[in-house]
Write a protein that holds these residues in place. Structure first.
Motif, PDB file in Angstrom:
ATOM      1  N   ASP A   1      -1.465   0.023   1.070  1.00 16.31           N
ATOM      2  CA  ASP A   1      -2.717   0.253   0.357  1.00 16.31           C
ATOM      3  C   ASP A   1      -3.833  -0.647   0.884  1.00 16.31           C
ATOM      4  OD1 ASP A   1      -1.627   2.224  -1.232  1.00 16.31           O
ATOM      5  OD2 ASP A   1      -1.127   0.854  -2.879  1.00 16.31           O
ATOM      6  N   THR A   2      -3.463  -1.895   1.179  1.00 22.54           N
ATOM      7  CA  THR A   2      -4.455  -2.831   1.733  1.00 22.54           C
ATOM      8  C   THR A   2      -4.910  -2.370   3.111  1.00 22.54           C
ATOM      9  OG1 THR A   2      -3.407  -4.657   0.539  1.00 22.54           O
ATOM     10  CG2 THR A   2      -4.908  -5.237   2.334  1.00 22.54           C
TER      11      THR A   2
ATOM     12  N   THR B   1      -4.903   0.713   4.236  1.00 26.33           N
ATOM     13  CA  THR B   1      -5.750   1.893   4.041  1.00 26.33           C
ATOM     14  C   THR B   1      -7.162   1.489   3.635  1.00 26.33           C
ATOM     15  OG1 THR B   1      -3.863   3.267   3.401  1.00 26.33           O
ATOM     16  CG2 THR B   1      -6.045   4.036   2.729  1.00 26.33           C
ATOM     17  N   THR B   2      -7.263   0.474   2.757  1.00 24.15           N
ATOM     18  CA  THR B   2      -8.575  -0.001   2.318  1.00 24.15           C
ATOM     19  C   THR B   2      -9.353  -0.622   3.469  1.00 24.15           C
ATOM     20  OG1 THR B   2      -7.739  -0.429   0.078  1.00 24.15           O
ATOM     21  CG2 THR B   2      -9.776  -1.534   0.712  1.00 24.15           C
TER      22      THR B   2
ATOM     23  N   SER C   1      -7.676   7.971   0.786  1.00 27.20           N
ATOM     24  CA  SER C   1      -6.960   7.843  -0.494  1.00 27.20           C
ATOM     25  C   SER C   1      -6.809   9.191  -1.173  1.00 27.20           C
ATOM     26  CB  SER C   1      -7.713   6.872  -1.415  1.00 27.20           C
ATOM     27  OG  SER C   1      -7.806   5.596  -0.831  1.00 27.20           O
TER      28      SER C   1
ATOM     29  N   GLU D   1      -4.224  11.219   0.593  1.00 26.20           N
ATOM     30  CA  GLU D   1      -2.875  10.734   0.316  1.00 26.20           C
ATOM     31  C   GLU D   1      -2.373  11.247  -1.027  1.00 26.20           C
ATOM     32  OE1 GLU D   1      -0.702   6.394  -0.051  1.00 26.20           O
ATOM     33  OE2 GLU D   1      -2.474   6.578   1.219  1.00 26.20           O
ATOM     34  N   ARG D   2      -3.288  11.354  -2.002  1.00 22.42           N
ATOM     35  CA  ARG D   2      -2.892  11.804  -3.335  1.00 22.42           C
ATOM     36  C   ARG D   2      -2.808  13.328  -3.440  1.00 22.42           C
ATOM     37  NH1 ARG D   2      -5.210   6.988  -3.786  1.00 22.42           N
ATOM     38  NH2 ARG D   2      -4.588   5.549  -5.455  1.00 22.42           N
TER      39      ARG D   2
END
Length: 505
Positions: free
Chosen positions: A71-72, A74-75, A436, A439-440
């Motif tokens: 997640d980091t 991706t951010t 994001s 991904e969802r």
């Protein structure tokens, strides 16, 4: 920034001169660089993410460091992509001020300092083992691109002959898509898209700036800026003579005098006044929604993440497929140049939105079925190519054409600033949120864009007027009458209302 203004030189000096060619070429180097920095971040995504992870682990100072959290990562990657747009958002609001303070040519020269700073930070990020340098470099390049996206078409429009203004003005968009294509080619793992050479790929953005700095001393300042803004008639004459190749530039100078007289009669409108005035409410709404239709169509998701999309769709040689999309992008930009004055802005915009909507549904189907039907990867390619083609037919070039035409001379700079800010803001939202969301939502992410495209298509059909063949004054007059007509629908009609001065503008 005043793209689309009634600017240019009289037909008496309408031949193409070497000075004009050099000046236009030198200016659109900024557009080329803008496009290069849109496309350059795409192909080396995985390699740069690996570099971020290596930096993260090295900073822990442990024998067995922990890899960066997905997640980091991706951010960090999303920020690396999207901060480019934050820089553009900031500078897009300042184009008008800077261009009148420094002049068109000098502003572009000074702007190159931002490109050198940004290119150096990105090119040295690997050596410095700092993803912060990479992100900051992208920000500076974004600020540069925001200025370039306003200064280039302004300068080119002001130095172009009347009968060539449309053709030369479209070179800005053509240079952008050419820059995207060059970045995609250089980003191949057989050229610069490698673990060792990717910093050079990003640092190459300084090359057009260096070339522009070498060539601009041989280019004249905009004669319109010199006369209309600075009241320097002798210098304006000299600039006109160089650009037109004519010794007698009286006709062109008289045109500028008439334009200056009209500008002095029409007060400038601030951004705050633009939002407060009922007269500008409808064209401003149209201007903003058209920019939303361009950026929220999903095109930047394609530009920024096309290699990743092709890879997930199991397309062999995904990077080459991305280059194919870049070629389609360039070809259809050229095609749109010939269509826009024949088919009309509104018609082409609706055609583009409808075509992109169909391609978005096709892309969704291809991504959803990729595990079950192996050959459907080709549908992904066709969908992306079609998506890009329809974008360049309509939502790519059209919004700027119409926005510039919806407003008269007074409110146009403020309107273009608002439109530019809306455009860059949406660019940032897509760049930051798409990974994001993808991904969802998985294969159904492009359904979101399909729905938005349908909404924009309906809005264009119901609200956007056709501006082809109509003068700025005729279009503005249409909107000036609109509040009065609306008032007649909601309040009692009297003969005194009809006799009031407001109804006889």
């Amino acid at each position: 920034m005043v793209p689309g203004r009634k600017e240019g030189l009289e037909d008496t000096g309408s031949r193409i001169t070497s000075t004009l060619v050099l000046s236009v070429f030198t200016a659109v180097l900024g557009s080329l660089q803008f496009g290069y920095n849109i496309g350059v971040i795409n192909a080396p995504q995985k390699i740069i993410e690996q570099s971020y992870n290596a930096t993260w682990m090295e900073r822990q100072g442990k024998e067995e460091p922990t890899p960066i959290d997905p997640d980091t990562l991706t951010t960090l990657w999303s920020l690396s992509v999207a901060i480019f747009s934050i820089g553009g958002m900031i500078s897009s609001f300042m184009v008008g001020i800077v261009s009148e303070w420094l002049g068109r040519k000098r502003a572009m020269i000074v702007n190159n300092a931002l490109a050198f700073v940004g290119g150096a930070l990105m090119g040295l990020a690997q050596v410095g083992k700092s993803y912060e340098m990479m992100i900051l470099g992208r920000f500076f390049i974004g600020v540069f691109s925001g200025f370039a996206s306003g200064l280039v078409p302004m300068y080119v429009g002001e130095i172009s002959p009347t009968n060539l203004r449309g053709a030369l003005g479209t070179l800005h968009q053509l240079a952008i898509v050419t820059g995207i294509l060059i970045a995609q080619v250089f980003g191949l793992d057989t050229i610069l898209g490698t673990e060792v050479l990717w910093p050079l790929l990003l640092g190459l953005t300084v090359v057009p700036s260096a070339l522009q700095l070498l060539l601009f001393p041989f280019c004249p300042e905009s004669p319109r800026y010199l006369y209309i803004i600075r009241n320097k008639e002798s210098k304006a004459k000299e600039s006109l003579k160089r650009l037109t190749g004519c010794t007698d530039v009286t006709a062109a100078l008289n045109e500028m005098k008439e334009e200056k007289r009209r500008m002095d009669m029409e007060r400038k409108v601030s951004i705050l006044q633009l939002f407060r005035s009922r007269m500008y409410r409808q064209p401003l709404l149209i201007a903003i929604v058209l920019q939303l239709s361009q950026q929220l169509s999903g095109i930047n998701a394609i530009f920024y993440y096309s290699t990743d999309i092709f890879t997930k769709a199991k397309v062999t040689n995904a990077a080459y497929a991305t280059i194919g999309a870049g070629v389609i992008n360039t070809v259809f930009t050229v095609i749109s140049l010939f269509l826009v004055e024949r088919a009309g802005r509104r018609t082409l915009h609706m055609l583009g939105l409808a075509g992109m909507c169909v391609c978005a549904f096709m892309m969704t189907a291809a991504l959803a079925l990729q595990e079950k039907v192996e050959s459907i990867s080709y549908l992904s390619m066709v969908s992306v190519f079609g998506f890009v083609a329809f974008f360049e037919i309509g939502p790519g070039p059209i919004p700027w054409f119409i926005v510039a035409e919806l407003f008269s001379q007074g409110p146009r700079p403020a309107a273009m600033a608002v439109a530019g800010f809306a455009n860059w803001t949406c660019n940032f939202i897509i760049g930051m949120s798409f990974p994001s969301i993808a991904e969802r939502c998985g294969p159904y992410v492009f359904l979101i864009f399909a729905v938005l495209l349908l909404i924009f298509l309906g809005f264009t059909y119901l609200k956007v007027p056709e501006t082809r063949g109509r003068t700025f004054d005729q279009i503005a007059a249409t909107f000036r009458r609109t509040p009065s007509l609306l008032d007649h629908e909601i309040k009692p009609y009297t003969e005194l209302d009809e006799l009031s001065p407001e109804n006889h503008e």
